[in-house]
Design a protein around this motif. Structure first.
Motif, short mmCIF file in Angstrom:
data_model
loop_
_atom_site.label_atom_id
_atom_site.label_comp_id
_atom_site.label_asym_id
_atom_site.label_seq_id
_atom_site.Cartn_x
_atom_site.Cartn_y
_atom_site.Cartn_z
N TYR A 1 0.85 -1.19 0.00
CA TYR A 1 0.00 0.00 0.00
C TYR A 1 0.89 1.24 0.00
O TYR A 1 1.75 1.40 0.87
CB TYR A 1 -0.92 0.02 1.21
N THR A 2 0.66 2.12 -0.95
CA THR A 2 1.50 3.30 -1.10
C THR A 2 1.46 4.18 0.15
O THR A 2 2.47 4.77 0.54
CB THR A 2 1.07 4.11 -2.34
N PHE A 3 0.31 4.28 0.79
CA PHE A 3 0.21 5.09 2.01
C PHE A 3 1.21 4.62 3.06
O PHE A 3 1.95 5.44 3.64
CB PHE A 3 -1.21 5.03 2.58
N ASP A 4 1.24 3.32 3.30
CA ASP A 4 2.15 2.78 4.32
C ASP A 4 3.61 3.01 3.92
O ASP A 4 4.44 3.35 4.77
CB ASP A 4 1.90 1.28 4.50
N THR A 5 3.89 2.84 2.65
CA THR A 5 5.26 3.03 2.16
C THR A 5 5.73 4.47 2.33
O THR A 5 6.81 4.73 2.88
CB THR A 5 5.35 2.63 0.68
N ILE A 6 4.93 5.40 1.86
CA ILE A 6 5.33 6.81 1.92
C ILE A 6 5.44 7.28 3.37
O ILE A 6 6.39 8.00 3.73
CB ILE A 6 4.33 7.70 1.15
N LYS A 7 4.53 6.88 4.21
CA LYS A 7 4.57 7.27 5.62
C LYS A 7 5.89 6.81 6.26
O LYS A 7 6.58 7.57 6.94
CB LYS A 7 3.37 6.69 6.37
N ALA A 8 6.25 5.55 6.01
CA ALA A 8 7.47 5.00 6.59
C ALA A 8 8.72 5.63 6.00
O ALA A 8 9.70 5.91 6.71
CB ALA A 8 7.50 3.49 6.38
N MET A 9 8.70 5.91 4.70
CA MET A 9 9.87 6.48 4.06
C MET A 9 10.09 7.93 4.48
O MET A 9 11.23 8.39 4.62
CB MET A 9 9.77 6.36 2.54
#
Length: 197
Positions: A84-92
Motif C-alpha cells: 500500500y503506497t500510504f504505508d510506504t510513503i509514511k514509513a519512508m
C-alpha cells in the motif's frame, strides 16, 4: 530538501516505456534522483507471473545500471506483504525526513486514484506526478502534477506475450541486458536465443 522521484510498479519486466517516463519526470521536475521501487504484492493486480521478487529486482537493476540518477529502492520488497503506497510513503518520510518525495504514476493509475488505500491522507504526504498513457483518461479531482512526455503504447503484458510466442526481435522495447537475463533465466516461456544487434 532533497527532491526524489519514486516510481513503483511490478516491473515484470521493466521496459523502455518505464525508462522514458522516469527520465521525462526527472528532467521536468529537476529531481536529484529517481528510485525504481518494485512492489512486493501490488493491491491492484491479482498476481504476478511465475517470476520471483529477486528476478524482478535483478531486471530493474539491469535496466537502469547505466543511468547514474536512476536507483533501486527495495523498501516494499524488504517489507513484504501487500504494497500500500500510504504505508510506504509514511514509513519512508519517517526514515528520510529531509527528503521530499514525488510519486510517479501513469494515466491508468490516475484514473484509479479514488480506489487507493487512504488516498486522502496519502495526498497530504506526497506529491503525485502523472504521465499520460495511451488508452487512459488521466483525469481526476485529486491534485496530480502532470508532466508532458512522449506516449508509447507498450506494456509488460505485451512483452511477456511476445516472449511466449518466441519472437526474437525485441530491439528498442527492452534494454539489451534485461532481454539477455530473461532468456538466460527462461522467464515468460522465452527461449535462450538472444536477438542479435
Amino acid at each position: 530538501m532533497k527532491k526524489v522521484g519514486l516510481f513503483g510498479g511490478t516491473f515484470n519486466p521493466p521496459h523502455i516505456g518505464h525508462l522514458m517516463m522516469a527520465n521525462e519526470v526527472y528532467a521536468a521536475l529537476d529531481l536529484a534522483e529517481i528510485r525504481f521501487m518494485p512492489n512486493a504484492k501490488p493491491p491492484h493486480k491479482d498476481k504476478l507471473s511465475s517470476t520471483t521478487n529477486a528476478q524482478r529486482l535483478r531486471m530493474v537493476e539491469l535496466a537502469i545500471e547505466e543511468i547514474p540518477y536512476f536507483h533501486v529502492e527495495t523498501f516494499e520488497l524488504d517489507r513484504g506483504g501487500v504494497s500500500y503506497t500510504f504505508d510506504t510513503i509514511k514509513a519512508m518520510r519517517e526514515r528520510e525526513p529531509l527528503t521530499e518525495f514525488y510519486f510517479i504514476i501513469g494515466g491508468d493509475m490516475i484514473d484509479s486514484l479514488p480506489t487507493w488505500h487512504r488516498i486522502d491522507e496519502l495526498m497530504q504526504l506526497v506529491t503525485f506526478v502523472g504521465v499520460k498513457r495511451p488508452g487512459s483518461e488521466a483525469q481526476t479531482s485529486y491534485n496530480v502534477h502532470m508532466v508532458d512526455a512522449p506516449q508509447i503504447d507498450l506494456s509488460s503484458t505485451y512483452i511477456r506475450n511476445r516472449l511466449q510466442q518466441h519472437k526474437a526481435n525485441l530491439h528498442f522495447i527492452l534494454p539489451k541486458a534485461v532481454e539477455q537475463y530473461i532468456r538466460e533465466e527462461g522467464l515468460y516461456g522465452s527461449s535462450d536465443v538472444i536477438s542479435s544487434n
